[in-house]
Scaffold this motif. Structure first.
Motif: not given
Length: 554
Positions: A366-394
């Motif tokens: 949702a944040a990425m789509e918002y960034a697109d809609s307001v017209g940004v040129d670059l996005v920096n995201t210092s985030l990474s998704y791999i592992e989640y809390e049980w019982p959700f699948t990593s």
């Protein structure tokens, strides 16, 4: 004499037999007379099911007669249950790994007791991701993009010869109304990926959502206890004052090594400091940034939190502070970032209070789509998704193929819409997570000031045979700014990514006619290992002077 002995022997035998008969009779007699019934202690009910917060009154009976509270000693075998002196039991908490809960009633100094078995259930709230078959009949038209995209977003597409297409159209309002009519609250949606995320108090709604003809599947992405929404008001427009006059080591001060590793100061010397470039920073939070004495002159165009329970991007987590500071700080003689003249959108996508759950991917998209809609040129995201809390699948390594994970798919689309996406490689592990596995984003690993690999940098081959990270930047022993406005030293690919992102903004300012994909190619070609790339460095360290001349040739 013999007759006398025989006489006594006979008498002794007779007495012995009589004694044995008496003992046998006593052994066979019952311990309690037949007309006396043993005491019987019972507890009613014998078993109960409670939801957290619910209570139940227990009654103890001795031989069928209820006992008063002061006649009974009540005990619980778990801190999850509370029982008062009168036998009222309350479920105070829940732990799905603990079973065998009970309440014990004891009387007569412990001689008699009775047990009530208790099951405790947690009433969860759920966040559900609805995957749609289509977006429905749109109320918008591709011939009128200004109704759903900003002028900058439209300009970026035209500038790079990118068509405005069906992906840009919002999800049908009729679809959204039908979803809300079933129950729950829509908290995020993706027009690119055709998903809607709802918060609801009842998982039984899943079947009802699935009955909608346009819903393909429903996935749980969060469960937990309800918490109060924070709707704080905040301001997102600090003053901006340009105050740097030259580009010496003394001006950059503690930030010198950040930029010098890439010869980035040469772009600044030529007057390219990111002016006219909009950068979105999708991160965990930017606590008290407007009040930060060193960062309160950053040019911020807007700030927003995509967390359902907390709409204020400035009230929690300091991670985003250090990330933004690497690019945006403009304090001559104290600290100068890599793109001090760029404008910034600060977008929070991490719910640090709840923990790591897949719903954060919905927020990120949702944040990425918002960034697109307001017209940004670059996005920096210092985030990474791999592992989640049980019982959700990593995620598994096999998922990192550049096209499967939700953030990766959104990042790929963002690049197709003309945005340059820079992402950290992540810290630890033999493979990168999402969205770093995308073939279209610039994934950045960490090195020391001398160019040696940061020991924590995630790296590896993707499932489809690509090296990640793509390039390297300073990430081990980085100077940045903390929540108190102090210069501090930190390490992590989270800081390598924005250092390079800021320099990309400066290069794009110098050559605005380049497309994002051309720029990505130039940066790889400028790197010191481009001819012979190898893990863990990828193409190595970008040389912005070389990149400048490569861009000039194009």
């Amino acid at each position: 004499m013999m007759k006398v002995k025989l006489f006594f022997f006979v008498i002794w035998e007779i007495l012995f037999l009589v004694a044995c008969q008496e003992n046998t009779k006593k052994d066979n007699e019952p311990l309690i007379p037949e007309d006396v019934v043993p005491d019987k202690l019972t507890i009613e009910p014998e078993s109960i099911d409670l939801k957290v917060g619910e209570s139940c009154q227990l009654v103890v009976k001795l031989n069928g007669t209820p006992l008063e509270g002061n006649e009974v000693q009540w005990t619980s075998n778990s801190s999850l249950l509370d029982v008062d002196d009168n036998g009222k039991v309350t479920a105070v908490d829940y732990d799905e790994f603990i079973s065998g809960l009970n309440i014990k009633a004891t009387v007569k100094g412990g001689q008699l007791f009775a047990i009530c078995r208790v099951s405790v259930h947690q009433l969860y709230n759920y966040k559900l991701r609805l995957i749609l078959k289509d977006k429905g009949r749109s109320e918008y038209s591709l011939s009128e993009p200004e109704r759903f995209l900003s002028s900058r977003a439209i300009e970026r597409r035209h500038k790079q010869d990118i068509d405005i297409d069906d992906l840009d159209l919002p999800i049908s309002k009729n679809y959204l109304a039908q979803i809300e009519e079933i129950g729950g609250t829509i908290i995020a949606q993706s027009k690119w990926l055709k998903t809607v995320c709802v918060q609801c108090p009842d998982e039984d709604l899943i079947d009802k959502y699935k009955e909608l003809p346009f819903v393909e599947d429903v996935i749980k992405v969060w469960r937990g206890k309800d918490r109060e929404q924070n709707q704080d008001n905040y301001e997102a427009y600090p003053l901006y004052i340009k105050n740097i006059q030259d580009y010496s080591f003394e001006n950059y001060a503690e930030a010198w090594e950040n930029i010098a590793l890439h010869k980035g100061q040469l772009l600044h010397e030529r007057g390219f400091r990111g002016e006219g470039i909009d950068i979105a920073v999708i991160d965990a939070g930017f606590i008290n940034l407007p009040q930060n004495s060193v960062l309160n002159n950053i040019r911020i165009k807007g700030a927003r939190s995509f967390i359902y329970e907390d709409t204020n991007p400035y009230n929690t987590d300091e991670h985003g502070i250090g990330v933004v500071a690497c690019m945006a700080t403009d304090r001559s003689g104290c600290y100068v970032g890599t793109a001090p003249d760029a404008a910034y959108w600060l977008l929070r996508s991490e719910d640090v209070i709840s923990g790591d759950y897949p719903v954060e991917e919905d927020y990120w998209v949702a944040a990425m789509e918002y960034a697109d809609s307001v017209g940004v040129d670059l996005v920096n995201t210092s985030l990474s998704y791999i592992e989640y809390e049980w019982p959700f699948t990593s995620y598994k390594y096999e998922d990192m193929d550049g096209r499967t994970a939700m953030p990766t798919r959104a990042a790929n689309i963002a690049v197709d819409k003309g945005i340059f996406v820079v992402c950290c490689a992540g810290n630890g592990g033999s493979w990168v997570g999402t969205p770093a596995d995308s073939p279209n984003v610039l994934t950045v690993g960490a090195v020391t000031a001398s160019g040696n690999i940061g020991s924590f940098t995630a790296y590896g081959m993707t499932v489809d045979g690509r090296m990640k990270p793509d390039v390297m930047s300073l990430g081990s022993g980085v100077s940045t700014i903390d929540v108190n406005g102090n210069v501090v030293i930190k390490s992590g690919t989270s800081y390598a990514s924005p250092i390079l992102c800021g320099l990309v903004a400066c290069l794009w300012q110098a050559y605005p006619e380049l497309t994002n994909k051309q720029l990505l190619d130039i940066l790889k070609r400028s790197s010191d290992r481009y001819v012979d790339p190898a893990l863990p460095y990828g193409y190595g360290i970008c040389d912005m002077e070389k990149a400048f001349y490569l861009a000039e040739e194009m």
